[in-house]
Design a protein around this motif. Structure first.
Motif, short mmCIF file in Angstrom:
data_model
loop_
_atom_site.label_atom_id
_atom_site.label_comp_id
_atom_site.label_asym_id
_atom_site.label_seq_id
_atom_site.Cartn_x
_atom_site.Cartn_y
_atom_site.Cartn_z
N VAL A 18 -2.55 -10.75 12.65
CA VAL A 18 -2.06 -10.91 11.30
C VAL A 18 -2.05 -12.38 10.92
O VAL A 18 -1.63 -13.23 11.72
CB VAL A 18 -0.63 -10.33 11.18
N ILE A 19 -2.55 -12.69 9.76
CA ILE A 19 -2.59 -14.07 9.28
C ILE A 19 -1.85 -14.19 7.96
O ILE A 19 -1.63 -13.20 7.26
CB ILE A 19 -4.04 -14.56 9.10
N LYS A 20 -1.43 -15.42 7.63
CA LYS A 20 -0.80 -15.67 6.35
C LYS A 20 -1.84 -15.58 5.23
O LYS A 20 -2.99 -15.98 5.41
CB LYS A 20 -0.14 -17.04 6.34
N ASN A 21 -1.39 -15.06 4.08
CA ASN A 21 -2.34 -14.84 2.99
C ASN A 21 -1.67 -15.07 1.63
O ASN A 21 -1.55 -14.18 0.81
CB ASN A 21 -2.92 -13.42 3.07
N GLY A 22 -1.19 -16.29 1.42
CA GLY A 22 -0.57 -16.62 0.14
C GLY A 22 0.88 -16.18 0.08
O GLY A 22 1.54 -15.97 1.10
N SER A 23 1.37 -15.99 -1.17
CA SER A 23 2.76 -15.59 -1.36
C SER A 23 2.89 -14.71 -2.58
O SER A 23 2.00 -14.67 -3.44
CB SER A 23 3.65 -16.84 -1.50
N THR A 24 4.00 -13.99 -2.67
CA THR A 24 4.26 -13.12 -3.81
C THR A 24 4.76 -13.96 -4.99
O THR A 24 4.97 -15.17 -4.87
CB THR A 24 5.32 -12.07 -3.45
N HIS A 25 5.00 -13.29 -6.14
CA HIS A 25 5.43 -14.01 -7.34
C HIS A 25 6.81 -14.64 -7.16
O HIS A 25 7.14 -15.59 -7.86
CB HIS A 25 5.46 -13.05 -8.53
N ASN A 26 7.61 -14.09 -6.22
CA ASN A 26 8.94 -14.68 -6.00
C ASN A 26 8.99 -15.58 -4.76
O ASN A 26 10.06 -15.93 -4.28
CB ASN A 26 10.00 -13.58 -5.88
N PRO A 29 6.24 -15.02 1.62
CA PRO A 29 4.89 -15.11 2.20
C PRO A 29 4.25 -13.73 2.39
O PRO A 29 4.91 -12.79 2.83
CB PRO A 29 5.13 -15.79 3.55
N LYS A 30 2.98 -13.64 1.99
CA LYS A 30 2.21 -12.42 2.21
C LYS A 30 1.39 -12.57 3.48
O LYS A 30 1.04 -13.68 3.89
CB LYS A 30 1.29 -12.14 1.03
N HIS A 31 1.05 -11.45 4.09
CA HIS A 31 0.26 -11.44 5.30
C HIS A 31 -0.87 -10.44 5.16
O HIS A 31 -0.80 -9.51 4.36
CB HIS A 31 1.13 -11.09 6.52
#
Length: 243
Positions: A18-26, A29-31
């Motif tokens: 699993v890798i980090k993949n940006g973030s949500t609107h609030n 962190p997304k993965h």
């Protein structure tokens, strides 16, 4: 430079790749799972919307409350509610199904209800037909004020009404070409012969937020406007079945 796998396990395939993949609107962190491609948030605060909440939303859509208000009452996200309502309205049947007991003369009353989509410059008429005895809505067409729309209203009626029903309308000339068998009888409001359909128009204004005059609740897309009208029609008829 490759990102190192973050802590966490994919909820779909249980892979630890699993890798980090940006973030949500609030800002959370997304993965993303490198094995199956699933994107997710670790320890999400938003849980799936329950069937009970969806049922409540379905009922609230039949009352004069805006979508923003429904989102506040049910505590669902605005974006989720928009998608949910749009899909529900798209699936709503555009035809009335009624069971008629031929115990007497079939009489329907017809009228048009003005509305608009996106701007008051884009006027849209809702043509309605109501069974005087059962009070059920038996026909509807959303369009302009032409003879073509009047004929489409007639085409929306169940066959038994097209063949047997006597029709009362106002003096709008488009009704003159509605029935292939006999001309509808045009009457004035003072006769009381169109009281039920005129009362129904008021019910629409009172219970469908998109149709309330001088309201901030209005349709931005025609297909959603049509879907909302038909959704209320089916709900209204269902309420009469329960009486």
């Amino acid at each position: 430079m490759c990102e190192e796998p973050s802590e966490g396990v994919c909820p779909t395939c249980s892979s630890e790749q699993v890798i980090k993949n940006g973030s949500t609107h609030n800002g959370k962190p997304k993965h993303q799972c490198k094995s199956c491609g699933r994107q997710f948030v670790i320890n999400p605060t938003n849980s799936p919307v329950s069937a009970e909440t969806k049922h409540l939303i379905d009922r609230l859509l039949l009352e004069r409350i805006s979508l923003r208000g429904i989102a506040r009452v049910t505590q669902v996200s605005w974006s989720w509610l928009q998608d949910y309502v749009s899909q529900k309205l798209a699936r709503t049947p555009r035809q009335v199904t009624v069971s008629v007991k031929l115990s007497g003369k079939l009489i329907i009353e017809c009228d048009e209800l003005w509305s608009f989509v996106d701007s008051k410059k884009n006027g849209v008429d809702i043509w309605l037909a109501i069974d005087r005895n059962s009070r059920k809505i038996v026909g509807c067409f959303v369009g302009d004020r032409t003879r073509k729309s009047a004929r489409n209203l007639w085409a929306s009626l169940p066959e038994v009404y097209q063949q047997c029903a006597f029709v009362y309308t106002d003096f709008w000339q488009a009704y003159n070409t509605v029935s292939p068998h006999k001309r509808p009888k045009a009457v004035g409001k003072e006769t009381g012969l169109t009281n039920h359909i005129e009362r129904l128009n008021n019910t629409f204004r009172q219970r469908v937020s998109r149709l309330v005059r001088d309201s901030l609740s209005f349709s931005k897309k025609l297909h959603n406007h049509i879907g909302a009208v038909w959704y209320f029609i089916h709900g209204y008829n269902a309420e009469l079945d329960m009486i």
